[in-house]
Write a protein that holds these residues in place. Structure first.
Motif, PDB file in Angstrom:
ATOM      1  N   SER A 536      53.943  31.036  57.249  1.00 60.16           N
ATOM      2  CA  SER A 536      53.450  31.148  55.885  1.00 60.16           C
ATOM      3  C   SER A 536      53.434  32.622  55.533  1.00 60.16           C
ATOM      4  N   PRO A 537      53.451  32.970  54.251  1.00 57.73           N
ATOM      5  CA  PRO A 537      53.486  34.387  53.879  1.00 57.73           C
ATOM      6  C   PRO A 537      52.312  35.159  54.476  1.00 57.73           C
ATOM      7  N   GLY A 538      52.602  36.094  55.359  1.00 58.58           N
ATOM      8  CA  GLY A 538      51.565  36.895  55.974  1.00 58.58           C
ATOM      9  C   GLY A 538      51.086  36.419  57.324  1.00 58.58           C
ATOM     10  N   GLY A 539      51.558  35.280  57.798  1.00 57.63           N
ATOM     11  CA  GLY A 539      51.081  34.789  59.085  1.00 57.63           C
ATOM     12  C   GLY A 539      51.607  33.414  59.401  1.00 57.63           C
ATOM     13  N   THR A 540      50.747  32.575  59.980  1.00 55.91           N
ATOM     14  CA  THR A 540      51.145  31.225  60.367  1.00 55.91           C
ATOM     15  C   THR A 540      50.189  30.203  59.774  1.00 55.91           C
ATOM     16  N   SER A 541      50.700  28.975  59.630  1.00 53.88           N
ATOM     17  CA  SER A 541      49.887  27.824  59.225  1.00 53.88           C
ATOM     18  C   SER A 541      49.862  26.850  60.384  1.00 53.88           C
ATOM     19  N   ILE A 542      48.665  26.472  60.835  1.00 51.80           N
ATOM     20  CA  ILE A 542      48.522  25.529  61.940  1.00 51.80           C
ATOM     21  C   ILE A 542      47.759  24.308  61.441  1.00 51.80           C
ATOM     22  N   LEU A 543      48.399  23.158  61.473  1.00 52.91           N
ATOM     23  CA  LEU A 543      47.777  21.903  61.057  1.00 52.91           C
ATOM     24  C   LEU A 543      47.377  21.130  62.301  1.00 52.91           C
ATOM     25  N   LEU A 544      46.069  20.887  62.467  1.00 55.81           N
ATOM     26  CA  LEU A 544      45.548  20.116  63.590  1.00 55.81           C
ATOM     27  C   LEU A 544      45.236  18.707  63.121  1.00 55.81           C
ATOM     28  N   GLY A 558      46.724  34.293  58.374  1.00 52.82           N
ATOM     29  CA  GLY A 558      46.777  35.330  57.359  1.00 52.82           C
ATOM     30  C   GLY A 558      47.519  34.775  56.161  1.00 52.82           C
ATOM     31  N   LEU A 559      47.229  35.267  54.971  1.00 58.25           N
ATOM     32  CA  LEU A 559      47.912  34.782  53.777  1.00 58.25           C
ATOM     33  C   LEU A 559      48.086  35.939  52.807  1.00 58.25           C
ATOM     34  N   ASP A 560      49.330  36.180  52.438  1.00 62.93           N
ATOM     35  CA  ASP A 560      49.648  37.215  51.452  1.00 62.93           C
ATOM     36  C   ASP A 560      50.024  36.562  50.137  1.00 62.93           C
ATOM     37  N   SER A 561      49.747  37.238  49.041  1.00 61.82           N
ATOM     38  CA  SER A 561      50.113  36.723  47.725  1.00 61.82           C
ATOM     39  C   SER A 561      51.592  36.968  47.457  1.00 61.82           C
ATOM     40  N   ARG A 562      52.165  36.162  46.607  1.00 59.25           N
ATOM     41  CA  ARG A 562      53.556  36.288  46.189  1.00 59.25           C
ATOM     42  C   ARG A 562      53.616  36.185  44.670  1.00 59.25           C
ATOM     43  N   ASP A 563      54.825  36.351  44.108  1.00 57.23           N
ATOM     44  CA  ASP A 563      54.970  36.229  42.670  1.00 57.23           C
ATOM     45  C   ASP A 563      55.071  34.773  42.242  1.00 57.23           C
ATOM     46  N   TYR A 564      54.782  33.867  43.144  1.00 59.37           N
ATOM     47  CA  TYR A 564      54.735  32.436  42.861  1.00 59.37           C
ATOM     48  C   TYR A 564      53.477  31.879  43.529  1.00 59.37           C
ATOM     49  N   PRO A 565      52.944  30.741  43.085  1.00 52.85           N
ATOM     50  CA  PRO A 565      51.754  30.177  43.725  1.00 52.85           C
ATOM     51  C   PRO A 565      52.063  29.683  45.131  1.00 52.85           C
ATOM     52  N   VAL A 566      51.475  30.326  46.124  1.00 46.51           N
ATOM     53  CA  VAL A 566      51.763  29.993  47.517  1.00 46.51           C
ATOM     54  C   VAL A 566      51.288  28.589  47.852  1.00 46.51           C
ATOM     55  N   ASP A 567      50.169  28.151  47.252  1.00 48.01           N
ATOM     56  CA  ASP A 567      49.674  26.810  47.564  1.00 48.01           C
ATOM     57  C   ASP A 567      50.644  25.727  47.099  1.00 48.01           C
ATOM     58  N   GLU A 568      51.297  25.932  45.945  1.00 46.92           N
ATOM     59  CA  GLU A 568      52.217  24.919  45.424  1.00 46.92           C
ATOM     60  C   GLU A 568      53.568  24.966  46.133  1.00 46.92           C
ATOM     61  N   VAL A 587      40.372  27.055  57.843  1.00 44.20           N
ATOM     62  CA  VAL A 587      39.987  28.300  58.504  1.00 44.20           C
ATOM     63  C   VAL A 587      40.948  29.398  58.074  1.00 44.20           C
ATOM     64  N   LEU A 588      40.394  30.489  57.578  1.00 37.76           N
ATOM     65  CA  LEU A 588      41.207  31.605  57.088  1.00 37.76           C
ATOM     66  C   LEU A 588      40.788  32.872  57.812  1.00 37.76           C
ATOM     67  N   PHE A 589      41.724  33.488  58.557  1.00 41.24           N
ATOM     68  CA  PHE A 589      41.407  34.697  59.305  1.00 41.24           C
ATOM     69  C   PHE A 589      41.648  35.964  58.504  1.00 41.24           C
ATOM     70  N   ALA A 591      43.375  37.470  54.391  1.00 42.90           N
ATOM     71  CA  ALA A 591      44.108  37.187  53.155  1.00 42.90           C
ATOM     72  C   ALA A 591      43.927  38.340  52.195  1.00 42.90           C
ATOM     73  N   GLY A 592      44.949  38.561  51.357  1.00 39.37           N
ATOM     74  CA  GLY A 592      44.803  39.497  50.265  1.00 39.37           C
ATOM     75  C   GLY A 592      43.947  38.893  49.167  1.00 39.37           C
ATOM     76  N   PHE A 593      43.342  39.745  48.352  1.00 39.14           N
ATOM     77  CA  PHE A 593      42.425  39.247  47.323  1.00 39.14           C
ATOM     78  C   PHE A 593      43.114  38.272  46.371  1.00 39.14           C
ATOM     79  N   GLU A 594      44.357  38.593  45.985  1.00 36.46           N
ATOM     80  CA  GLU A 594      45.055  37.730  45.034  1.00 36.46           C
ATOM     81  C   GLU A 594      45.422  36.383  45.644  1.00 36.46           C
ATOM     82  N   ALA A 595      45.462  36.284  46.983  1.00 39.24           N
ATOM     83  CA  ALA A 595      45.791  35.019  47.633  1.00 39.24           C
ATOM     84  C   ALA A 595      44.593  34.087  47.727  1.00 39.24           C
ATOM     85  N   LEU A 596      43.393  34.584  47.446  1.00 37.58           N
ATOM     86  CA  LEU A 596      42.206  33.736  47.550  1.00 37.58           C
ATOM     87  C   LEU A 596      42.220  32.630  46.498  1.00 37.58           C
ATOM     88  N   ASP A 597      42.814  32.879  45.345  1.00 37.73           N
ATOM     89  CA  ASP A 597      42.930  31.824  44.337  1.00 37.73           C
ATOM     90  C   ASP A 597      43.741  30.655  44.881  1.00 37.73           C
TER      91      ASP A 597
END
Length: 770
Positions: A536-544, A558-568, A587-589, A591-597
């Motif tokens: 995932s942008p900025g790190g990894t996504s682990i689904l348990l 970790g999660l970084d923001s992009r010019d598109y909605p990362v969640d979608e 669980v979020l270790f 993230a950038g501020f803009e990625a919190l949305d």
């Protein structure tokens, strides 16, 4: 046998190399068998029994190639560095740069052939190491003598198949150890012993790059260097990624098309000068050799150069030649000189693709018959068919080694290859014009600049973020051979109506068999716990997920923001792929501020029970929460990772702190570590069924009081970092044992699923389709 002698001998050589690699008999045994086979070969030749003489000569080559492979790869003398070096000791190292340095972004990689080592005393040694310097430097060239201090780390090689084995990769390259240096200042250089030829070639290469720099923009000059001589260090990471994701990265590896254009350019020049065939062909052979050295001796350019030289020599001797014999002869010459090339990815891709093109071109000519002289045959039909053939024949090997196939590769190559061909012609015209009169070079450079702009726009169109990609898991080499054999049979059969009919029937039957196998595999029971790891942008996504958890958990390192909605674009498709409708813990270790949305929208959509955050993110998250509109659903409980430390999960002990997320369920142990400036890699577990998922922000240096890592045989390590970076990090942190087959790289394999069954046996790690 008389029609394809090179092909027959190539088969014997390949068998000899494979036998030596598999059996690893003493090289002296292969030498003895080669001498024994030489007698009957000479006898049958004198008796004019050509078939038996050919078989005898083939056996001589078989055993000779096995001996050559043994001496180069696994047969070590008493003074070889593998028999001299102590792992924990620091040595005074002397050696010579054996090849042109490679530039890997933030570090430089140098192949160093040793001649002596000093510890308590100096002693002569032979062998090659890989010197990795944490600087991007052009201060070293082939032939330089280097002096440095360092520890030589060996990388063990495992026999496990199906995964990238870094130890075996280095061994096949003739490399027996790795030395790390933090700065180029730690290495002393002596250039007095450099080969005059290599020195002159380096100067010529710099002159060519200087001509590009004078007449082109920096981006166009970087592309020109890549297209003509394979020099890619100045190409921006963004453009390089476009090449990779569009399936056109091969255009930056100098190949047959480049060699052909160079030959045609100078052929016209020599004819204009009035040279006869003898002088022209001899000059062309010399230019081909020079061009191969100038292009860093890549497998594709070596293959094309040897083929072109063989054709020119056949013309000089006024002998007829067959293209299958020519390409087999080129492979034979290369393997007799360097048998380990058989296992090189570039060598395999180059020859498989070239053979596919030759077979396809012959078949297309037969199908079109008398219509092959029409204009649309040369400009439309043949380019389309050859591009399709190149994609089909290279796809099995790409799937085997890179685990992904770009869906737009065919369309991208049809558009970009003609543009690159025009650019290569323009590049050579630019060099000639700049040599004659610099003003002419600027005029040609203006036109070439426009072509490179078109290439960059086409690359961005086909390779920008979101380009469709087929992610493929582990592929069996036997399956690759089966598919390639089917492609060869289908290509040869396309020239007849009956052959096409049988090919269609076979394709239908094969499709049904594959579908049956996939359905059967999907009917098996669910594992007790599944951890699916993806980028995932900025790190990894682990689904348990699994029967031992009440609701699936999602961990983001970790999660970084992009010019598109990362969640979608990223997270939502990832969850829907595994039929997730509700989340337990998110669980979020980091993230950038803009990625919190993005996190809040995702938590609301999947009704997450709780969101676990490190303390430093809590104020930012609360600020972002204030900006949430009243209509947005958000019911998740916000919990700091420190507070959660004291809670217990009814199915087992769960520990979460600012650095790790650890699940310990009876015999299953899974730990996710996010490195930051305040955390180090310290991981020890006595459980055999353990998996470490590591996402480093940087490669930390080992401190004296730091606990060393025990990378035991059963420990699995997954990382978004490049394999070499992960290996370097483990070594720098004191790993005393590295099983290279147990390190998995998300960059090359795509998503990885870890499964434990109800018996909590050793976890099974396998790549999954994205």
């Amino acid at each position: 046998m008389n029609r394809y002698p090179s092909l027959i001998f190539l088969g014997f050589v390949v068998i000899g190399i494979a036998l030596a690699d598999r059996m690893q008999l003493p090289a002296a045994v292969f030498v003895f068998l080669s001498l024994v086979a030489a007698g009957p070969a000479v006898y049958f030749h004198l008796k004019k029994k050509s078939r038996l003489a050919t078989i005898g000569a083939g056996l001589v080559l078989l055993f000779f190639s096995g001996a050559h492979f043994g001496f180069g790869v696994y047969e070590k003398g008493p003074d070889h560095l593998e028999n001299v070096v102590q792992f924990s000791e620091r040595y005074h190292i002397f050696g010579q740069v054996a090849d042109w340095p490679e530039f890997k972004g933030r570090y430089t990689q140098v192949k160093l052939r040793l001649d002596s080592l000093g510890s308590e005393r100096f002693q002569p040694v032979h062998g090659t190491i890989l010197l990795k310097i944490s600087d991007s430097t052009t201060g070293f060239q082939r032939g330089d003598r280097l002096e440095l201090w360092g520890r030589i780390h060996t990388v063990s090689s495992m026999s496990r198949t199906g995964e990238f084995d870094y130890g075996r990769y280095l061994s096949l390259k003739g490399i027996s150890g790795v030395v790390y240096q933090s700065s180029v200042l730690n290495v002393r250089v002596n250039r007095t012993d450099r080969n005059p030829l290599f020195k002159w070639v380096d100067q010529l290469r710099e002159s060519i790059k200087g001509s590009f720099a004078r007449n082109l923009s920096p981006e166009a000059a970087a592309l020109a260097s890549g297209f003509l001589i394979g020099e890619t260090r100045d190409i921006s990471p963004e453009i390089y990624q476009y090449f990779r994701d569009s399936g056109t990265l091969h255009l930056l590896a100098v190949s047959g098309s480049n060699v052909a254009m160079v030959i045609m350019f100078f052929l016209y020049c020599f004819r204009w000068m009035g040279l006869n065939r003898l002088k022209t062909n001899l000059l062309l052979i010399g230019l081909i050799v020079l061009f191969a050295i100038l292009s860093y001796g890549e497998p594709s350019v070596v293959r094309a150069s040897v083929m072109a030289s063989l054709i020119l020599m056949a013309q000089l001797l006024e002998r007829r030649y067959n293209t299958n014999n020519i390409i087999a002869g080129a492979a034979l010459i290369i393997l007799l000189y360097s048998p380990a090339q058989l296992f090189d990815v570039g060598f395999q891709l180059s020859f498989v693709t070239a053979w596919g093109l030759i077979l396809s071109a012959t078949t297309v000519e037969r199908i079109w018959g008398k219509r092959k002289h029409r204009w649309y045959y040369y400009w439309l039909v043949m380019p389309l068919c050859l591009t399709l053939a190149a994609q089909l024949f290279s796809a099995p090997l790409i799937a085997l080694y890179f685990h992904q196939i770009p869906l737009l590769s065919l369309a991208a190559n049809l558009v970009i290859i003609p543009l690159v061909s025009i650019a290569v012609v323009g590049i050579m015209l630019l060099l000639a014009a700049d040599l004659i009169l610099p003003f002419f070079g600027q005029i040609v450079g203006g036109g070439l600049e426009s072509v490179t702009v078109l290439i960059a726009e086409a690359l961005e169109f086909f390779g920008a973020s979101g380009a469709p990609m087929i992610e493929i898991g582990q592929v069996s080499p036997l399956l690759v051979l089966f598919v390639l054999g089917g492609l060869v049979a289908a290509t040869l059969a396309m020239a007849s109506r009956v052959g096409r009919r049988y090919c269609l029937i076979g394709a239908v039957l094969l499709t049904n068999v594959v579908l049956f196998v996939l359905i059967t595999l999907n009917l098996r029971g669910s594992p007790a716990l599944t951890a699916t790891v993806a980028r995932s942008p900025g790190g990894t996504s682990i689904l348990l997920d699994g029967s031992i958890l009440q609701q699936p958990d999602l961990i983001l390192t970790g999660l970084d923001s992009r010019d598109y909605p990362v969640d979608e674009r990223i997270l939502d498709p990832f969850l829907r792929q595994y039929a997730v409708t509700k989340l337990g813990r998110l669980v979020l270790f980091g993230a950038g501020f803009e990625a919190l949305d993005d996190i809040m929208r995702l938590a609301g959509k999947y009704a997450a029970d709780s969101i676990l955050l490190p303390d430093h993110l809590l104020p930012s998250f609360k600020d972002a929460l204030k900006g949430l509109s009243s209509g947005d659903a958000f019911t998740s409980e916000i919990v700091s990772l420190g507070e959660f430390n004291e809670q217990q999960n009814p199915t087992g002990a769960v520990e979460i702190d600012a650095r790790s997320y650890s699940i310990d369920l009876d015999h299953v142990h899974l730990r996710i570590i996010r490195f930051s400036e305040s955390s180090d890699l310290v991981y020890q577990s006595d459980k055999q069924e353990s998996v470490l998922i590591a996402e480093p922000d940087y490669l930390p240096e080992r401190s004296r009081d730091q606990t060393s890592i025990d990378a035991v045989h059963h420990q699995k390590i997954i990382s978004c970092a490049k394999y070499e970076q992960m290996l370097e990090m483990l070594i720098n942190n004191g790993a005393n044992s590295i099983d290279s087959s147990n390190i998995f790289n998300l960059n090359s394999t795509g998503p990885i699923r870890i499964e434990w069954d109800d018996s909590f046996a050793q976890p099974v790690l396998r790549p999954v389709f994205n």
